[in-house]
Design a protein around this motif. Structure first.
Motif: not given
Length: 662
Positions: A49-54, A59-60, A64-67
């Motif tokens: 979960v910490a890896d994915v959160w980072g 990628m904010r 393509k993925y910011r929204v």
């Protein structure tokens, strides 16, 4: 659990979720890249979960993925809490597993239906149909490897030899229509088009033309039901395949012979397995079967001779029966086996099982194989009867009379002596199903002939009493669903967006509300029966996003109406269904010393109350929803106390709004 790789995660997870429509179409296990079936433990889950959160944080600003990432970050606390706790994670895993199975079933529904029809018709998937199934899968968004994996569950068979002049597909079409004719008339299906006309294979050209003319006259008297449609299609095949003359009849019977050979081949193989020859008794039995399938004697003998020659087995010539005293012993199994075959053909597998049991008790080495072949065939029929009974009882319990009728009629033709579960009576259930379907047929005919305004409501009533009725579904599909006249969206003081719309004139509809994302794609906000929805997940901005609303009824949708394409009235409508709870009374609003406004009211206990505030520019702001009888509006503008309205909602119905008195 493998090591986390951000680039792989972006392609494997985020790209799929984005294409599917956003976080609401996914689950925490997919979003945090966690295995569903093998729990790695609390420590490993917390690390992942910490890896994915980072990765989300980095990628904010991704073009393509910011929204998508912004939506994931907004819901991180709730989603991560569910997987970080071991007990909640195991409960969530069971729920997600069921959701994924349901989602996959929906994705594969079109492909599975096509495969099921092919397997039912060919006892496998024909090799020449595999590429077409890949195209069917592509229509449902399935990749080639997904379709290939699904096909591994079934046997791939050859396409079969082509009959001269008549394509295999047309032979299968005629066979399917003849079988359906038998089901609709509650009689054994005619073996051939000649059998439909009541003629044998030796009929003359004049007899064929006379029989076809008689059937056309009868067809014109039939009511406009499915039987009339099937008869009309069969008469088209009669006109093209057997009416032109004796040469056409001969060509048609040669085509039938190809199918009869395919039907008899496994039976001949079982009959010659032990003795390497087709004994006279089995030869006569198989000849009778070939004749029953619509062949004349010459073609029946030729088919058996050709199949036996393929298997390298000579045919034993029948002669006069020996005198009883000199009759060889050791084949006492033949008489009960023949009776078992006759019982099976007559739709009495329970009796056939008893008779084949008698044959098994006296069969020696020479009779073991043919007896076992018939026993296996009986077992297959009994197994299918058990499945049909279960499906029929479930359909009766759910009032799906059309589905129940199909299963019960099949049982009546193939397994009339198989008792139903719990003592269910076949004749009683069959009569009740036919009565219900006939009543639904009449109701559909009346609805189709009635006023267009009432047609949808009448057809929905038919589907309510007889779910899945094909005629009602087809007629309802032809009735358009009217869209809302306009859609309006406005932000309230807290940044939420209130979307309101004019009700559709079509009765008994739900509304699908979608929000347009910055990249032009659409995200479903919700599905409601009311005529308004409060979108608390709208991205922050000065102006409200563009929304689209569709009216949905029984799987059909109206055209989408967008909030940026319509001109709504100057005041918002009060979304109040006709059959809602009592409206609140004595709505009072008073300014507190802190500057907030306290709104109080009287209303039905247990209801959820929605409070709205009138803004100076004429728009409306939702203050909140509560089950209490008071709410404090901390965002009220300065100056005179604004006007407020309160409405109550109970079980999906909403009352009229009551305005405050000051």
């Amino acid at each position: 659990m493998s090591e986390f790789a951000p680039g792989d995660y972006r392609k494997r997870v985020l790209a799929v979720v984005l294409k599917r429509g956003g976080p609401e179409t996914s689950d925490p296990f997919e979003l945090y890249d966690l295995p569903l079936d093998d729990d790695p433990g609390d420590a490993a889950v917390a690390a992942r979960v910490a890896d994915v959160w980072g990765a989300w944080q980095r990628m904010r600003d991704h073009p393509k993925y910011r929204v998508l990432v912004a939506e994931l970050v907004a819901g991180h606390d709730a989603r991560s809490a569910e997987v970080l706790d071991g007990g909640r994670r195991r409960t969530a895993a069971a729920r997600v597993r069921a959701q994924r199975e349901q989602r996959d079933a929906g994705r594969y529904a079109l492909l599975d239906a096509a495969i099921a029809r092919l397997v039912d018709r060919h006892r496998g998937v024909p090799a020449d149909k595999v590429e077409g199934l890949h195209e069917v899968g592509a229509l449902a968004g399935l990749a080639r490897d997904e379709v290939t994996a699904r096909l591994r569950r079934h046997r791939v068979v050859g396409s079969g030899p082509a009959a001269p002049g008549i394509a295999p597909e047309r032979r299968r079409q005629v066979r399917a229509l003849l079988d359906e004719f038998g089901r609709l008339t509650d009689a054994p299906a005619p073996p051939t088009l000649l059998g439909l006309l009541g003629l044998d294979p030796s009929a003359s050209e004049r007899q064929v033309r006379a029989g076809a003319a008689a059937w056309r006259s009868r067809a014109r008297e039939l009511p406009p039901t499915r039987l009339r449609t099937v008869v009309d299609e069969l008469l088209v095949h009669v006109a093209e395949l057997v009416e032109p003359g004796s040469a056409a009849v001969a060509g048609y019977l040669d085509a039938v012979a190809v199918d009869v050979a395919e039907h008899l081949r496994p039976r001949v193989r079982a009959a010659v397995l032990v003795e390497d020859r087709l004994v006279a008794e089995d030869h006569e039995h198989l000849l009778d079967e070939a004749r029953a399938l619509g062949l004349d004697d010459v073609r029946a003998r030729r088919v058996l001779a050709d199949v036996a020659a393929e298997l390298g087995a000579p045919i034993e010539q029948s002669g006069p029966p020996p005198p009883p005293p000199d009759r060889p012993r050791g084949r006492e199994w033949e008489a009960p086996l023949k009776a078992a075959r006759a019982a099976l053909r007559g739709g009495r597998p329970t009796e056939a099982r008893r008779l084949v049991g008698d044959a098994q008790r006296v069969a020696g080495t020479d009779g073991a194989t043919p007896v076992r072949a018939v026993a296996d065939e009986i077992t297959a029929v009994l197994d299918e009867a058990a499945r049909r009974w279960q499906a029929a009882v479930a359909a009766v319990a759910a009032r799906r009379s059309t589905e129940a009728l199909e299963h019960l009629e099949h049982l009546g033709r193939t397994a009339a002596d198989v008792p139903g579960p719990g003592g269910a009576d076949l004749d009683r259930l069959l009569s009740a199903a036919r009565r219900d379907v006939a009543r639904a047929d009449a109701a559909v005919a009346a609805a189709v002939g009635g006023p267009p305004a009432d047609r949808a409501a009448a057809l929905l009533a038919v589907l309510d009493t007889c779910p899945g009725h094909p005629g009602a579904q087809a007629a309802l599909a032809a009735v358009p669903v009217a869209p809302p006249a306009w859609v309006r969206a406005a932000r309230d003081g807290r940044g939420d967006v209130l979307v309101v719309w004019e009700p559709s004139p079509t009765p008994q509809v739900r509304y699908k509300v979608s929000r347009r994302r910055p990249d032009g794609t659409w995200q479903v906000v919700g599905r409601v029966t009311d005529t308004s929805v409060l979108d608390g997940g709208a991205p922050p901005a000065v102006e409200a996003p563009v929304y689209a609303v569709e009216a949905v009824q029984a799987g059909r949708s109206s055209a989408a109406v967008r909030s940026d394409e319509q001109t709504p009235p100057s005041t918002p409508p009060a979304p109040a269904p006709a059959a809602g709870p009592p409206a609140p009374t004595r709505v009072r609003a008073e300014r507190l010393a802190s500057g907030s406004v306290l709104v109080r009211w009287d209303g039905p206990a247990g209801a959820e109350f929605r409070v709205r505030c009138a803004l100076p520019d004429g728009r409306w702001r939702v203050v909140g929803r509560t089950r209490e009888h008071r709410i404090e509006d901390g965002g009220a503008p300065d100056g005179p106390v604004p006007g407020y309205t309160v409405s109550a909602a109970v079980d999906g119905g909403r009352s009229a709004e009551t305005a405050s008195s000051g």
